[in-house]
Write an enzyme that holds these catalytic residues in place. Structure first.
Site, PDB file in Angstrom:
ATOM      1  N   LEU A 117       0.105  -8.184  22.520  1.00 34.55           N
ATOM      2  CA  LEU A 117      -0.563  -7.465  23.329  1.00 34.55           C
ATOM      3  C   LEU A 117      -0.122  -5.917  23.571  1.00 34.55           C
ATOM      4  CD1 LEU A 117      -0.296 -10.080  26.292  1.00 34.55           C
ATOM      5  CD2 LEU A 117      -2.225  -9.511  24.859  1.00 34.55           C
ATOM      6  N   GLY A 118       0.472  -5.487  22.547  1.00 32.55           N
ATOM      7  CA  GLY A 118       0.736  -3.946  22.237  1.00 32.55           C
ATOM      8  C   GLY A 118       1.732  -3.812  23.420  1.00 32.55           C
TER       9      GLY A 118
ATOM     10  N   ASN B 273      -3.596 -10.091  17.242  1.00 33.53           N
ATOM     11  CA  ASN B 273      -3.715  -9.213  18.476  1.00 33.53           C
ATOM     12  C   ASN B 273      -4.972  -9.903  19.156  1.00 33.53           C
ATOM     13  OD1 ASN B 273      -5.872  -7.951  17.276  1.00 33.53           O
ATOM     14  ND2 ASN B 273      -4.524  -6.235  16.773  1.00 33.53           N
TER      15      ASN B 273
ATOM     16  N   ASP C  91       3.204  -5.251  12.420  1.00 31.78           N
ATOM     17  CA  ASP C  91       3.950  -5.768  11.129  1.00 31.78           C
ATOM     18  C   ASP C  91       5.476  -6.055  11.336  1.00 31.78           C
ATOM     19  OD1 ASP C  91       1.527  -5.957   9.786  1.00 31.78           O
ATOM     20  OD2 ASP C  91       1.936  -3.766   8.820  1.00 31.78           O
TER      21      ASP C  91
ATOM     22  N   ASP D 186       0.467   4.603   2.113  1.00 38.38           N
ATOM     23  CA  ASP D 186       0.207   5.214   3.189  1.00 38.38           C
ATOM     24  C   ASP D 186       0.053   6.697   3.180  1.00 38.38           C
ATOM     25  OD1 ASP D 186      -0.244   2.549   4.188  1.00 38.38           O
ATOM     26  OD2 ASP D 186       1.241   2.804   5.551  1.00 38.38           O
TER      27      ASP D 186
ATOM     28  N   LYS E 288       0.319  -4.409   4.806  1.00 38.05           N
ATOM     29  CA  LYS E 288       0.763  -5.384   5.881  1.00 38.05           C
ATOM     30  C   LYS E 288       1.771  -6.397   5.259  1.00 38.05           C
ATOM     31  CE  LYS E 288      -3.497  -4.933   8.384  1.00 38.05           C
ATOM     32  NZ  LYS E 288      -2.809  -3.643   9.324  1.00 38.05           N
TER      33      LYS E 288
ATOM     34  N   ASN F 178       0.928  -1.113  -0.040  1.00 36.75           N
ATOM     35  CA  ASN F 178      -0.086  -0.041  -0.033  1.00 36.75           C
ATOM     36  C   ASN F 178       0.827   1.190   0.015  1.00 36.75           C
ATOM     37  OD1 ASN F 178      -2.239  -1.519   0.177  1.00 36.75           O
ATOM     38  ND2 ASN F 178      -2.564  -1.275   2.328  1.00 36.75           N
TER      39      ASN F 178
END
Ligand code: RIB
Length: 298
Positions: A217-218, A179, A248, A12, A39, A10
């Site tokens: 989990l970020g 996630n 990613d 962005d 991604k 992509n």
């Protein structure tokens, strides 16, 4: 050891705003530049910048966005001989990043929608010999299934976004990487309860038939379920400025280390550090570390 990513590319278009607009509201922002994203491309760049040989199977359009969308893939040395140029627009992501680092992303698939079973089949020569094939959810479901069918090495799936792919193809993931939100949706897609703690979700995914699961989990790190063990990994604490593409970078770095011979737990520990590095800089691919960059410690 080589890796093949079958996935999206992509351009962005990113706008920075103080806060996200509410429906019907017009806000002023800054930025408006185009950077490289998607991604599939992000994960390919993340792994290649760390030293993995990566080939990408995908498609760009014949418009002006194709060049910025592939610029960092070229710079990172990703093999683009299996990226087709089609008569469509290059995939476009319209991203807003708020001052608190939270983002929203709208994606126009464009050329990515052409990466179907027929297209992937034309590039069997890139997929079949790879030691590891990494897939996401930004290409058509039949392209995803064909890639799994062609894979002779390990299949790693980061089903983002969660799309309806054939169950038998999805269950080949080793690991499935998701996630919490995505894990809940995948469980629902499999006809199971998609609620509960990260541990509940992970255990239920194993019960559903996945041989291993990595739940991201970020800022809280990751949970790895492999070889009968459930291990929690902490993420380094950093000041996040932009979380776009952090997942990613985790996926690409994780696969890079798996191919180097790491266990899933060690690969995830390294990938958490790469993800933490990426959120301290703007953009997706432009925020990824190279081999010489110092990564934050957990
Ligand atoms: O995961 C981040 C990516 O999602 C962005 O680069 C954007 O292109 C969308 O695909």
């Amino acid at each position: 050891m080589s890796m093949c990513v079958v996935g999206s590319i992509n351009a962005d278009l990113t706008v920075n705003v103080e806060r996200h607009p509410t429906p019907g509201e017009t806000l002023l922002g800054t930025g408006g530049g185009i950077t490289a994203g998607g991604k599939g491309a992000n994960q390919a760049v993340a792994a290649a910048k760390l030293g993995t040989d990566v080939v990408l199977v995908g498609a760009t359009g014949s418009d002006a966005n194709a060049a910025p969308a592939t610029a960092l893939l070229r710079e990172a040395g990703v093999d683009l001989t299996h990226v087709e140029e089609v008569a469509d627009v290059t995939g476009l992501a319209v991203i807003t990043v708020a001052a608190n680092g939270e983002n929203t992303v709208l994606v126009v698939p464009g050329a990515n929608a052409r990466v179907d079973a027929e297209c992937v089949g034309r590039h069997a020569g890139a997929v079949a010999p790879a030691d590891l094939v990494l897939l996401q959810g930004e290409i058509p479901a039949d392209g995803f299934a064909r890639a799994v069918e062609l894979t002779r090495g390990r299949v790693v799936v980061n089903l983002a976004p969660v799309v309806d792919v054939p169950r038998e193809a999805l269950l080949k993931a080793d690991p499935l990487m998701a996630n919490e939100h995505e894990a809940g949706l995948i469980l629902q897609q499999l006809g199971l309860d998609g609620t509960g703690t990260p541990e509940d979700l992970t255990r239920r995914l194993l019960e559903a038939g996945f041989s291993s699961v990595v739940l991201t989990l970020g800022s809280a790190g990751a949970l790895v379920a492999a070889e009968g063990e459930l291990t929690h990994i902490d993420s380094p604490k950093v000041e996040a400025v932009d979380t776009v593409g952090a997942g990613d970078s985790f996926a690409g770095a994780f696969c890079h280390r798996l191919l180097e011979g790491d266990s899933m737990v060690d690969a995830a520990r390294f990938a958490c550090r790469v993800g933490a590095f990426s959120v301290t800089r703007p953009g997706a691919q432009p925020s990824y570390p190279g081999e010489a960059d110092a990564l934050p410690e957990a």
